[in-house]
Design an enzyme around this catalytic site. Structure first.
Site, mmCIF file in Angstrom:
data_model
loop_
_atom_site.group_PDB
_atom_site.id
_atom_site.type_symbol
_atom_site.label_atom_id
_atom_site.label_comp_id
_atom_site.label_asym_id
_atom_site.label_seq_id
_atom_site.Cartn_x
_atom_site.Cartn_y
_atom_site.Cartn_z
ATOM 1 N N TYR A 160 33.144 -39.357 17.717
ATOM 2 C CA TYR A 160 33.828 -39.162 18.228
ATOM 3 C C TYR A 160 34.121 -40.498 19.008
ATOM 4 C CZ TYR A 160 37.784 -36.235 16.529
ATOM 5 O OH TYR A 160 39.124 -35.398 16.330
ATOM 6 N N LYS A 228 21.816 -30.365 14.334
ATOM 7 C CA LYS A 228 20.899 -30.568 12.636
ATOM 8 C C LYS A 228 19.649 -31.378 13.665
ATOM 9 C CE LYS A 228 20.364 -32.724 8.392
ATOM 10 N NZ LYS A 228 20.315 -31.133 7.527
ATOM 11 N N ASP A 282 23.379 -26.957 7.642
ATOM 12 C CA ASP A 282 23.760 -26.898 6.757
ATOM 13 C C ASP A 282 23.918 -25.115 6.051
ATOM 14 O OD1 ASP A 282 21.168 -29.468 6.505
ATOM 15 O OD2 ASP A 282 21.236 -26.977 6.365
ATOM 16 N N ASP A 306 33.208 -30.725 13.236
ATOM 17 C CA ASP A 306 34.582 -30.796 12.105
ATOM 18 C C ASP A 306 34.783 -30.801 10.632
ATOM 19 O OD1 ASP A 306 36.974 -32.862 11.835
ATOM 20 O OD2 ASP A 306 35.766 -34.510 11.217
#
Ligand code: NAP
Length: 418
Positions: A160, A228, A282, A306
């Site tokens: 963003y 991540k 993930d 998101d």
């Protein structure tokens, strides 16, 4: 403050803040942005439901005074082509709480999403998306009732922040040279488009703080940091590290980390403590399909959030009913999470659920829990009666398909019997 095209309602008081606490009068002025496309249909239906619930829950001693402010196509009409008038931001700074329908992002050069602009200008750094199943709602899961999480997605950094340099541009070449020559970063092909992913301790900690505070106030059992960090150690990995650090420093009485549970408590979370755990982004998607009960409040970076928000919404009925809010230190903007669905404009057809439940979140934010609960129960009753809008009707057997306005009427009637 004097406004050019916004009129304050004849009655009602402002929401104020003192020493960081919100003071909500019995007759608060709340802002609404109608929204484009299906905005009119869902806002009209939802306002009827919110007002009826407040009236029934408090016997007339509380009421909302609505004040319309503008963004999107309606704003362009009122303000001579300006889709995002400055006085809309001023109204939020003055009145603090409001709700919006979906807004069109006009396609074409240089126009930023109005939703992103609102979040950034008003510094609404937490995107909050509760995901839970309502009895009777069509779902692809065998046990959708196991899904009950609240996602806190960081709203101002990461993707963003929008720091990107187009392949072939002067800026791109300069940055590529700098990366190669000054920093020794050579692992990218010539002419690669380049993006920068900023994730700061300030931005991460205020988001994670809001998630932990929410978990404490709403008596939730855990906060999962989703990242991540196995690949991007200094951005995603740092988010995880700062999260544990914050919990340890600011909430030592209320929280406990997974390591501490394993080392000192034989793998069992002590009573009354909120577990702080983390997981790689993930695998979180698999966990939320196979063992959703293991997660409660989720705090995550922008892009992970998101994807996760829409994927989890699909587990319990889709974005047509998923509610959301963008919250800063004082200002809170609740919003439908789907778009303007232009082909259904003014057809009185679509599901008002996403906006309706965003309004339920808004009532809870005001501590008007009784009105919020009345709507939730009446909604469940209505679905149980198999009285639904077209989108659910096509997934349910023996359903009665009704218009948006009729659906609202049925929910209001059902408030008398729940
Ligand atoms: P969309 O407006 O969300 O619509 C996509 C499809 O989702 C619709 O055709 C419909 O599916 C279903 N849907 C959406 N809202 C629904 C509701 N309330 N009830 C039932 N079904 C609903 O997505 P889009 O077509 O990609 O985007 C259209 C415009 O919205 C674009 O200008 C985009 O920029 C904007 N947008 C705004 C926001 C926002 O303001 N927060 C978010 C996303 C997109 P079926 O046709 O299969 O029934």
């Amino acid at each position: 403050m004097a406004y050019e095209h916004i009129s304050a309602p004849a009655t009602g008081d402002k929401i104020t803040f003192s020493n960081g606490s919100m003071n909500v009068p019995d007759n608060p002025i709340l802002l609404f942005i109608e929204g484009d496309g299906i905005g009119y249909d869902i806002m009209t239906a939802s306002k009827r439901i919110w007002d009826a619930a407040v009236d029934k829950a408090y016997g007339g001693s509380k009421a909302v005074s609505w004040m319309e402010v503008y963004a999107g196509e309606k704003a362009a009409g009122v303000y001579g082509g300006n889709y995002m008038p400055e006085e809309t931001f001023d109204a939020f700074r003055e009145y603090k709480v409001g709700i919006k329908g979906p807004l069109t992002t006009p396609v074409g050069g240089g126009f930023r999403s109005l939703n992103v602009t609102l979040r950034q200008v008003l510094d609404l750094y937490s995107c909050v998306r509760p995901v839970r199943w309502f009895s009777g709602v069509p779902s692809p899961l065998r046990h959708p009732e196991d899904v009950d999480v609240v996602i806190f997605r960081e709203n101002t950094e990461d993707t963003y922040a929008g720091i990107e340099f187009e392949s072939g541009s002067e800026e791109n070449k300069k940055l590529a040279d700098f990366l190669k020559n000054e920093l020794g970063a050579t692992n990218f092909f010539p002419d690669a488009g380049l993006g920068i992913k900023p994730i700061s301790p300030f931005g991460s900690k205020r988001l994670i703080r809001a998630a932990i505070q929410y978990a404490i106030e709403r008596r939730r059992s855990s906060v999962t940091l989703v990242h991540k960090g196995n690949i991007q150690k200094f951005t995603e990995g740092a988010f995880q590290k700062w999260g544990y650090e914050l919990a340890r420093e600011e909430f030592p009485q209320e929280t406990i980390s997974w390591d501490e549970v394993a080392d000192k408590h034989d793998g069992r979370v002590p009573d009354g403590k909120i577990l702080i755990q983390d997981t790689i982004a993930d695998i979180m998607f698999q966990k939320m399909l196979l063992r959703p009960r293991e997660h409660d409040v989720i705090a995550t970076t922008n892009l992970n959030g998101d994807y996760l928000s829409d994927a989890l919404a699909a587990e319990v009925g889709g974005v047509g009913i998923a509610p959301g809010a963008n919250i800063g230190d004082e200002i809170a903007l609740f919003e439908a999470t789907h778009g303007t669905a232009p082909k259904y404009t003014n057809k009185d057809m679509v599901n008002p659920g996403s906006l309706l439940f965003s309004g339920v979140m808004m009532l809870e934010h005001l501590n008007w829990f009784e009105a919020a609960e009345l709507i939730t129960k009446a909604y469940e009753k209505t679905i149980e009666q198999r009285c639904v809008t077209y989108d659910f009707a096509r997934q349910m057997e023996n359903a009665t398909k009704v218009a948006t306005s009729e659906f609202a009427t049925r929910i209001i009637e059902n408030m008398d019997i729940v």
